[in-house]
Enzyme design. Sequence first.
Site, mmCIF file in Angstrom:
data_model
loop_
_atom_site.group_PDB
_atom_site.id
_atom_site.type_symbol
_atom_site.label_atom_id
_atom_site.label_comp_id
_atom_site.label_asym_id
_atom_site.label_seq_id
_atom_site.Cartn_x
_atom_site.Cartn_y
_atom_site.Cartn_z
ATOM 1 N N ASP A 1 -8.578 -4.330 -6.116
ATOM 2 C CA ASP A 1 -8.074 -3.768 -4.865
ATOM 3 C C ASP A 1 -8.881 -2.521 -4.526
ATOM 4 O O ASP A 1 -9.008 -1.617 -5.350
ATOM 5 C CB ASP A 1 -6.596 -3.407 -5.037
ATOM 6 C CG ASP A 1 -5.903 -3.049 -3.724
ATOM 7 O OD1 ASP A 1 -6.479 -2.268 -2.941
ATOM 8 O OD2 ASP A 1 -4.793 -3.548 -3.488
ATOM 9 N N SER B 1 0.835 -1.193 0.000
ATOM 10 C CA SER B 1 0.000 0.000 0.000
ATOM 11 C C SER B 1 0.875 1.251 0.000
ATOM 12 O O SER B 1 1.749 1.394 -0.843
ATOM 13 C CB SER B 1 -0.958 -0.058 1.190
ATOM 14 O OG SER B 1 -2.007 0.851 1.050
ATOM 15 N N HIS C 1 -7.075 -6.101 -0.642
ATOM 16 C CA HIS C 1 -5.989 -5.125 -0.702
ATOM 17 C C HIS C 1 -4.647 -5.834 -0.563
ATOM 18 O O HIS C 1 -4.371 -6.443 0.464
ATOM 19 C CB HIS C 1 -6.180 -4.103 0.421
ATOM 20 C CG HIS C 1 -5.207 -2.969 0.398
ATOM 21 N ND1 HIS C 1 -4.747 -2.398 -0.762
ATOM 22 C CD2 HIS C 1 -4.595 -2.308 1.412
ATOM 23 C CE1 HIS C 1 -3.923 -1.414 -0.464
ATOM 24 N NE2 HIS C 1 -3.795 -1.352 0.846
#
Length: 537
Positions: free
Chosen positions: A478, A250, A506
Site C-alpha cells: 500500500d 485510509s 491503496h
Amino acid sequence: MKRTRAPRAVAAMTVIGLATLGVAGCSSSGSASPSSTGANGGGTAVSAPSGDTASNSVTPLEPLPTAVPADLNRYYGQKLSWTSCDAGFQCTTFKVPLDYSDPSAGDITLSAVRQQATGQGVPRQGSLLVNPGGPGGSAVDYAEYAAETFPPVVRAAYDIVGLDPRGVARSSPVTCLSNSQMDAYTAVDTTPTTQAGVDKLVGADKAFAQGCEQRSGKLLGHVSTVDSARDMDVFRALLGDAKLHYLGKSYGTFLGATYAGLFPSKVGTMVLDGAMNPSLNAFQLNSQQAGGFEVAFNAFAADCVKRPGCALGNGSVQQAGQKLTAFFNAAEAKPLPTGQSRQLNSALAMTGVISAMYDQTQWPDLRLALADAIGNNDGKELLALSDQYYERGPDGSYSNLMYANSAVNCLDLPAAATSPAQVQQQLATYTKDSPLFGASLAWGGLSCAYWPVSATGSPHSIAAKGAAPILVVGTTRDPATPYAWAQGLAAQLSTGSLLTYDGDGHTAYARGSSCIDEAVNNYLLRGTVPAKGTVCH
C-alpha cells in the site's frame, strides 16, 4: 491523509494527506486481480514483517462516559427528516455543537445520505456508515459509489450511509483559497534546493494558512478527528442504531478507531481498511508514507521496464527511478506544455505520478502519461493525473479536499517540522526511506508549522477495551498507508484482528480480491473474524 470528482476519485477517495504541498492521498477503488481463496475464504498464511512501533511517548485514548451529558441531550434527541435526492438515495441534515466542551457556543450542520438495504434474502442488520478517508474525502460521494459496487449481500443487509465529516464537502466545509490561488499553490516547487526556493515554499504555506483563517475562522479549531468521532455517535443515535456499524478506508480507519476508543461499548461491526497507526507522530507518519510510495513506485517500475516502449527504459528498477528523477529535474528547469495555460513543472509531475500509485489499475494511464511527457514533451496527461489527485474539475474549480485535509491534520498532530532548518535535519531520513519522493514529503511536513490554530491532538494508543471484534485490513504494498501501520493498529486494539492482502494499491476491500471480499463479508454479516495470520493473494 488527502475527496463530485474525477471518476476514480469519486470511486474512493481517500487517502491520507499528511503534508499539504507534499502528499494528500486518496484511496482508489479500481479493481485488482482476483485472488485465490483458501478453504475458509481467507487465503493462506505467509510470513510478514513485524508491526511498527512508535518511538515517541504516547498515552492511551480514554473512553468517554457512556451516559449522554445533559447539555448534549438536544442533539441526541433530534429527529432526522429524510428526503429523496439522487437516484435511490435519501438525504438528511442535522445539528451538532461547534464545540463539544461548550455546546452553548453554537451549532454546525452536517449532511448525510443513505440507500436503504435491499433486503434480498437476508435480514436487515442496520446502517453501515462508510468513510473513504482523506481527511477531506466526501463520505456522501463514497456512499453513492459503495451502494453500486459493494457486494450485493452486504447491500442487502445494511443501509449504506455516508456522513460528510465536519469541515468536509457538504458539512460546513473549510475553505481557504480561490481556484486561481490554488492553481498557483499546487505548482510551488516542493523540493527546494536554494534559499529562494525555500522562501517561496514557506511563503506559499503561510499564505495558504492565512487564507484558511480568513475564510473559515473559528471552524478551524473544531474539525479534529475526535470532534468528528463524537458527531458519528450523535448520528448513530439519530439513525436508531444501538451499535455503530462502520467501514472506513485510509484516514477513515483513524476516524473509526477513534470512535472505538471513545465509545467502545457502542461498536458493532467495524472494518478498518488501509489502516493508520495513531501512536505515530507526524514526522514518523510522513517519512514512513514516503517509503510506502517508494515501494509502490518500485512495483510499478518493475512492471513497466518489462514492457516495450516503457518511458523509463527497459533496464533495472533503479535505473527507472534515476530516469524519473532526471525527468523531474528537467521539468523544473523547463516546464512542459499541456495544451492549456498551465504548464507541467516538477511539483505537478510528481503529484501526477503519486496519484497513479494509489491504484494499480492506473498504471497503464501512468505509462502513457510518462511516454507523452518524456518522449513527446507533452505534459497534458500527467497534469490530468495531478488534477485528479487534487480534485480539480475541468472548469478549474477545486473541491475542499485539500483545505479540510490540512485543517484536520494540523489539529490532530503537531507539525512534523517547525522550521526549514529542522526539515534540513530530517531530509536524510526521508530520502533514505524514499529517494524519489522523500524530499517532497519532508518539505510538506512544514505546512502545519504556520497553521493559525495550535494542535489539540497528539500521538496516542487506542485499545478500545470492551469493544466487539474489530477487523483491520492491511495491504503489503500500500503506497499511502504502509502495511506496518495496519499491524500496529491491530496490535493496539484489544479486540483487533488483522487480515492481510499481499498485493498492490491503496486499501483492499471491494477492489477485486474475492478472498478479501469473502472474509470481510463474512465478518460484516456474521461477526466472524478471519483466522489469525490469514493472508489473501
